[in-house]
Design an enzyme around this catalytic site. Sequence first.
Site, short mmCIF file in Angstrom:
data_model
loop_
_atom_site.label_atom_id
_atom_site.label_comp_id
_atom_site.label_asym_id
_atom_site.label_seq_id
_atom_site.Cartn_x
_atom_site.Cartn_y
_atom_site.Cartn_z
N GLY A 1 0.84 -1.21 0.00
CA GLY A 1 0.00 0.00 0.00
C GLY A 1 0.87 1.25 0.00
N ASN A 2 2.02 1.18 0.70
CA ASN A 2 2.94 2.32 0.74
C ASN A 2 3.68 2.49 -0.57
OD1 ASN A 2 2.91 3.64 3.39
ND2 ASN A 2 3.30 1.57 4.11
N LYS B 1 -0.34 -1.47 13.98
CA LYS B 1 -0.21 -1.28 12.52
C LYS B 1 -0.38 0.19 12.14
CE LYS B 1 -1.79 -2.53 8.00
NZ LYS B 1 -0.48 -2.49 7.38
N LYS C 1 -1.40 -7.04 5.39
CA LYS C 1 -1.60 -7.79 4.14
C LYS C 1 -0.51 -8.84 3.91
CE LYS C 1 1.58 -5.97 1.09
NZ LYS C 1 2.33 -5.28 2.11
N LYS D 1 6.40 -8.66 7.05
CA LYS D 1 6.87 -9.20 5.76
C LYS D 1 7.82 -10.37 5.99
CE LYS D 1 6.85 -4.72 3.57
NZ LYS D 1 5.40 -4.72 3.32
P1 ADP Z 1 4.09 -1.80 2.49
O1 ADP Z 1 3.01 -0.83 2.25
O2 ADP Z 1 4.81 -2.22 1.26
O3 ADP Z 1 3.66 -2.96 3.36
P2 ADP Z 1 5.59 -0.86 4.82
O4 ADP Z 1 5.77 0.59 5.11
O5 ADP Z 1 4.64 -1.62 5.68
O6 ADP Z 1 5.21 -0.96 3.27
O7 ADP Z 1 7.00 -1.61 4.87
C1 ADP Z 1 8.12 -1.14 4.14
C2 ADP Z 1 8.99 -0.23 5.01
O8 ADP Z 1 9.61 -0.99 6.05
C3 ADP Z 1 10.17 0.40 4.34
O9 ADP Z 1 9.82 1.55 3.59
C4 ADP Z 1 11.09 0.74 5.52
O10 ADP Z 1 10.93 2.10 5.92
C5 ADP Z 1 10.59 -0.14 6.66
N1 ADP Z 1 11.59 -1.00 7.30
C6 ADP Z 1 11.62 -1.24 8.64
N2 ADP Z 1 12.61 -2.09 8.96
C7 ADP Z 1 13.26 -2.39 7.80
C8 ADP Z 1 14.38 -3.22 7.48
N3 ADP Z 1 15.02 -3.91 8.43
N4 ADP Z 1 14.76 -3.32 6.19
C9 ADP Z 1 14.13 -2.62 5.22
N5 ADP Z 1 13.04 -1.82 5.45
C10 ADP Z 1 12.60 -1.69 6.72
MG MG Z 2 2.99 -2.84 5.34
#
Ligand code: ADP
Ligand code: MG
Length: 319
Positions: A11-12, A129, A213, A275
Amino acid sequence: MEKTIVLALGGNAILQPGQKGTYTEQLENVQKTCTSIAELLDNGYQIVITHGNGPQVGNIATQQIAARDKVPPMPLDICGSQTQGFMGYMIQQSLGNILRERGVNRPVVSLVTQVCVSEDDPAFKRPTKPVGGFVSKEEAEKIMAETGEKWVEDSGRGWRKVVYSPKPLEIVEMPVIKTLIKSGAIVISSGGGGIPVIKKDGKLQGVEAVIDKDRAASLMARQLAADMLVILTDVPRVAINYGKPDQRFLDRLTISEAEKFLKEGHFGEGSMLPKVEAAISFAGTGKEAVIASLDQVKEAIEGSAGTRFQPSKTYSSVS
Ligand code: ADP
Ligand code: MG
């Protein structure tokens, strides 16, 4: 036989931090991704699509508050169902247009999907979240004092509202998802992690939460016995010591390495942590999971981009 790949779109990544979140911006991001998805279909992959909704569901929730004197506010499960509708529509229309342009005659369909969670999930004790846009610390503190909401700092990008995020247990529409896939349709399902519902006296009812998700995508990929889970986001790889001077992006991880880094706290709660958990639980079934950036989907599948989680024959303890 065609390889089945579950693609989870962030979503981001669809509404990127720094963007305003206009329809045009989101549509452009979706169209770019759908061009890559069409190429995957050309290469003979069977694709099942899911997407996140963190920024989008937060924005709809903000609209409920802003317009509450004119239109009655809707609960969070209804806001989530709205994101399944509008994001599914954008993906369905964009991918359909691209496929027709290429002379490919395949239906694309998005399905309103409910996902069961447990009323007793400890996640209902503490919101984790992040949803919606990013604000400064001062602004977040002001909103928290005014509304009683909880806001947290999100991976160095600013402050965001946090909501309850229970674990997905069962995808209610799974049988029809399988039927649609078998019929040759490209299915978009469990959008935003699915609409969270609980079972009460044999009946389903919505709850105020947002399922991550990535967890729902892993559950769906496992239930479909998919060959690969591909989680697409806005960073090129998973890092350890993320955002610190000794940050290191990782190409490849075994399940035990991933579990070790997870315990050491390298992954942002509510962002990268779900993730990595999703990738670990899928790799535990003996198939590969990849976390990569949205614009490198083909490279991620072929092995030259992203962080790969090496499969193992034994199930992991993380689910
Ligand atoms: P999405 O909408 O794709 O789920 P999120 O914002 O939930 O995106 O997750 C992606 C973000 O996770 C990245 O933009 C980054 O800022 C953050 N992040 C936190 N910890 C880590 C890590 N260890 N490695 C890479 N990204 C990370
Ligand atoms: Mg996310």
